[in-house]
Design an enzyme around this catalytic site. Structure first.
Site, PDB file in Angstrom:
ATOM      1  CG  HIS A   1     -47.873 -52.452   2.973  1.00 30.83           C
ATOM      2  ND1 HIS A   1     -47.108 -52.799   3.898  1.00 30.83           N
ATOM      3  CD2 HIS A   1     -48.739 -53.638   3.744  1.00 30.83           C
ATOM      4  CE1 HIS A   1     -46.518 -52.977   5.025  1.00 30.83           C
ATOM      5  NE2 HIS A   1     -48.052 -53.473   5.206  1.00 30.83           N
TER       6      HIS A   1
ATOM      7  CG  ASP B   1     -55.587 -55.069   4.851  1.00 29.23           C
ATOM      8  OD1 ASP B   1     -56.451 -56.756   5.315  1.00 29.23           O
ATOM      9  OD2 ASP B   1     -54.567 -54.160   4.803  1.00 29.23           O
TER      10      ASP B   1
END
Length: 381
Positions: free
Chosen positions: A284, A325
């Protein structure tokens, strides 16, 4: 944890004189701490230095500043709702991971909305719909949006109530049974999950409630800046969330682990990367050292061997760590939730943040209308 640099490393990365480095520290733009091995020396926070170096490289022309703000660049909108600070997600000054240890989504809404009152997403009318999921949520929110009042000129408390009503409808559309209990308990009952599983759902919803100015939140704020009804703002957020680079990443992470189980982790990773596809569930840009939302959720989730093998192979091949996720994929497989549970949890949790941002945008009374830099043909006289 953050990476720390020596003075010499910091000066080299910024290409500045020591006086300039110290000025950045005094202004709070670079974090500093004593060196643990030599208290006479100092260390400097690497992510602060990287951000400064990026800004200096872009230059300060209005065009460069404007273009850099669109994609992971300079902050573009002032907000008091949430931020990412030194690898931590913060909700109105409260660490989101710490909040998720005990808070419900309703309590998180009270915090993010700065409402000062208890928030309820109760649904006391039994639903007649046989289906639940994204399509049902779109239909229900569309109907609310079509009938909703414009948001301009109304008090924040009334807008928040509109948001609570819309979230209640969204919750049942995404599978929660009717009732007045906290929404995570109603989802858990619908999915035949025990108390421990319900608590994991609660924690996931809180961790997903907001994430600064992500794509779906920006869409919700754009809608709010026009005076659209709050339900329409949530509908704009939901539409944006469906993209595979946003709310669809959880389903993609499950697809990746299924490829990994069929082909082997190394072969699956190689095939995804060979097709120029980022590995869903890993890495990320705001969390180079690891997503704190995943770190808060994963210790309590029973991660199966397929996911463990994939995680280890990805870390070995790329150095990227699991993100939220991946955590949602692990939660879905562990609790045997519906295949689209990552999206449902994401949409329901984030609807709280969409409401917070929509109300903040409306009360700021500022339009969002950027200009485009035209590079097409110009007609001749």
């Amino acid at each position: 944890m953050s990476e720390w640099l020596t003075r010499e490393e910091a000066l080299a990365r910024l290409n500045v004189r020591p006086q300039t480095l110290y000025a950045y520290v005094s202004r709070g733009r670079i974090g500093m701490r004593p060196d643990g091995t030599d208290p006479r020396r100092s260390q400097y926070r690497a992510d602060d230095i990287a951000a400064l170096a990026t800004r200096r490289a872009r230059g300060r022309s209005p065009q460069a500043i404007a273009e850099s703000a669109i994609a992971w660049g300079e902050p573009a909108i002032t907000t008091a709702i949430s931020t990412v600070l030194h690898g931590r997600l913060v909700y109105r000054g409260v660490d989101a991971a710490a909040l998720a240890a005990t808070a419900t989504l309703e309590e998180t809404a009270s915090l993010l909305w700065a409402s000062g009152a208890a928030v309820s997403f109760a649904s006391l009318t039994s639903s007649t719909a046989r289906q639940s999921g994204a399509s049902t949520a779109f239909a229900r929110l569309s109907a609310l949006a079509a009938e909703g009042r414009p948001s301009l000129g109304r008090r924040p408390a009334m807008l928040q109530q509109d948001g609570a009503n819309a979230i209640s409808v969204t919750a049942t559309a995404l599978g929660a049974i009717f009732g007045s209990e906290p929404v995570h308990e109603r989802l858990a009952r619908a999915w035949s999950v025990d108390a421990a599983g319900a608590d994991l759902i609660r924690k996931a919803l809180v961790l997903l409630a907001d994430h600064e100015l992500n794509a779906s939140t920006f869409a919700a704020r754009v809608a709010a800046s026009t005076g659209a009804p709050i339900a329409a703002c949530l509908l704009a957020g939901l539409a944006t969330l469906t993209g595979p680079r946003h709310g669809g990443a959880g389903a993609a992470a499950i697809a990746l682990v299924e490829d990994s189980e069929r082909l082997g982790p190394d072969e699956a990773i190689a095939r995804w990367l060979a097709h120029d596809r980022p590995l869903p569930g890993f890495g990320h840009q705001l969390y180079p050292e690891g997503d704190p939302r995943a770190e808060a959720l994963l210790p309590d989730v029973e991660i199966d061997d397929g996911l463990l093998h994939l995680r280890d192979a990805v870390v070995a091949a790329t150095g990227m760590h699991p993100n939220v996720d991946f955590a949602l994929a692990a939660l879905t497989r562990s609790l045997h939730l519906p295949a689209d549970a990552p999206f449902r949890l994401f949409a329901l949790g984030r609807s709280v943040g969409w409401t917070a941002h929509a109300v903040e945008q409306v009360t700021s009374n500022r339009p969002i209308r950027p200009r485009a830099r035209y590079d097409g043909p110009v007609g001749s006289d």
